[in-house]
Design a protein around this motif. Sequence first.
Motif, PDB file in Angstrom:
ATOM      1  N   SER A   1       0.934  -1.088  -0.086  1.00 18.73           N
ATOM      2  CA  SER A   1      -0.093   0.026   0.020  1.00 18.73           C
ATOM      3  C   SER A   1       1.041   1.203  -0.095  1.00 18.73           C
ATOM      4  N   ASN A   2       0.360   2.537   0.049  1.00 21.03           N
ATOM      5  CA  ASN A   2       1.143   3.619   0.027  1.00 21.03           C
ATOM      6  C   ASN A   2       1.843   3.903   1.275  1.00 21.03           C
ATOM      7  N   PRO A   3       2.673   4.859   1.459  1.00 19.96           N
ATOM      8  CA  PRO A   3       3.496   4.834   2.856  1.00 19.96           C
ATOM      9  C   PRO A   3       2.759   5.372   3.713  1.00 19.96           C
ATOM     10  N   HIS A   4       1.591   6.240   3.682  1.00 18.87           N
ATOM     11  CA  HIS A   4       0.635   6.717   4.823  1.00 18.87           C
ATOM     12  C   HIS A   4      -0.104   5.175   5.396  1.00 18.87           C
ATOM     13  N   CYS A   5      -0.593   4.390   4.459  1.00 17.49           N
ATOM     14  CA  CYS A   5      -1.137   3.207   4.784  1.00 17.49           C
ATOM     15  C   CYS A   5      -0.254   2.292   5.756  1.00 17.49           C
ATOM     16  N   GLN A   6       1.085   1.984   5.410  1.00 18.38           N
ATOM     17  CA  GLN A   6       1.998   1.224   5.809  1.00 18.38           C
ATOM     18  C   GLN A   6       2.206   2.005   7.252  1.00 18.38           C
ATOM     19  N   ILE A   7       2.478   3.224   7.525  1.00 21.14           N
ATOM     20  CA  ILE A   7       2.343   3.891   9.033  1.00 21.14           C
ATOM     21  C   ILE A   7       1.259   3.490   9.582  1.00 21.14           C
ATOM     22  N   LEU A   8       0.058   3.692   9.145  1.00 20.76           N
ATOM     23  CA  LEU A   8      -0.987   3.592   9.868  1.00 20.76           C
ATOM     24  C   LEU A   8      -1.337   1.931  10.465  1.00 20.76           C
ATOM     25  N   LEU A   9      -0.883   1.128   9.513  1.00 23.77           N
ATOM     26  CA  LEU A   9      -0.852  -0.295   9.776  1.00 23.77           C
ATOM     27  C   LEU A   9       0.177  -0.621  10.787  1.00 23.77           C
ATOM     28  N   PHE A  10       1.363  -0.055  10.698  1.00 24.40           N
ATOM     29  CA  PHE A  10       2.474  -0.006  11.961  1.00 24.40           C
ATOM     30  C   PHE A  10       1.741   0.162  13.161  1.00 24.40           C
ATOM     31  N   THR A  11       1.137   1.502  13.188  1.00 25.94           N
ATOM     32  CA  THR A  11       0.669   1.936  14.336  1.00 25.94           C
ATOM     33  C   THR A  11      -0.476   1.058  14.917  1.00 25.94           C
ATOM     34  N   VAL A  12      -1.475   0.478  14.321  1.00 25.34           N
ATOM     35  CA  VAL A  12      -2.180  -0.411  14.653  1.00 25.34           C
ATOM     36  C   VAL A  12      -1.579  -1.627  15.198  1.00 25.34           C
ATOM     37  N   PHE A  13      -0.897  -2.371  14.386  1.00 26.31           N
ATOM     38  CA  PHE A  13      -0.415  -3.514  15.011  1.00 26.31           C
ATOM     39  C   PHE A  13       0.601  -3.425  16.029  1.00 26.31           C
ATOM     40  N   LEU A  14       1.262  -2.441  16.218  1.00 28.35           N
ATOM     41  CA  LEU A  14       2.018  -1.961  17.347  1.00 28.35           C
ATOM     42  C   LEU A  14       1.158  -1.995  18.712  1.00 28.35           C
ATOM     43  N   VAL A  15       0.119  -1.287  18.513  1.00 30.56           N
ATOM     44  CA  VAL A  15      -0.704  -1.197  19.733  1.00 30.56           C
ATOM     45  C   VAL A  15      -1.368  -2.489  20.160  1.00 30.56           C
TER      46      VAL A  15
END
Length: 312
Positions: A17-31
């Motif tokens: 996905s685009n970089p913004h979605c990658q950061i969103l996924l990273f945040t969700v999965f990290l939490v």
Amino acid sequence: MTNVTAVLEFRLLGFRSNPHCQILLFTVFLVIYLLTILGNVIIISVVTLEPRLHLPMYKFLQNLSFLEVCYTTTIVPKMLANLLAKRKSISFSGSMVQLYYFISLGATECYLLAVMAYDRFLAVCAPLRYGVAMTPAACTRLAVGSWLTGVFTGFLPCLMVSRLHFCSYNLIDHFFCDFSPLLKLSCSDTTVTEAVIFVLSLLVLSGCFLWTLVSYLLIILSILKIPSASGKRVTFSTCSSHLMVVSIYYGTMISMYVRPSYSLSPELSKAVPVLYTVVTPLLNPVIYGLRNKAFKEALGKIVIGQHCLHPS
């Protein structure tokens, strides 16, 4: 073809996905990962500190919580790193290690869930025999047996996958090294390996699931014989949490590994594993902890005790 594996590392495409979605996924999965670790560590600590919870059911729960910490740690940290990395790769040896721990810990969870179903069956259907059958020694043997059987379950399939040839193409359309994408990349004949993996998955997943299902059918029949509605409600509440976890876990695992030969779509092949590698380990402390009155009372007692020892 030489008897040498030409591929030294794999590239994990992960969630494209685009970089913004990658950061969103990273945040969700990290939490989710941090909450999973915190919740399961709380369960392990509370069961250890509270003498009233030194019962077989909570000992098995303690084992399950420790397993969930190990299981999710096998997959999620590497997935989080790859969500932010430009070069999303894993070495060949690293992929085999990840695959082994994924199989072994997944099989151990199946065995533990089956043992917990047996424990609830004895408690509800044979309460007079429960104290004799589920002694501390028997509880320890069942828990240790689940871990040892799980450890040995992972050896054969991992050995067979590691001996396959991977010639040049090394892109894995997944977020971890699972069977299906690895077998698709191999330039060897994978017929025997696929057959062994299918049979092993069928035996472990379907066998443990049927054992658990039969245990709960007998529990439900026993509950229906209780004359009072309140008695039925209280008895079933002790098993409903376990049943919820089992349904989610086995439903997603069986859909991936015990199914016809056709493949799921690439999107589903990544979405379904998220449920049993990321979501289910989080549900364990939520369902078992928040829905269990004895556990909540023990947690409150410990928190109040710590507050009295260290007043603000």
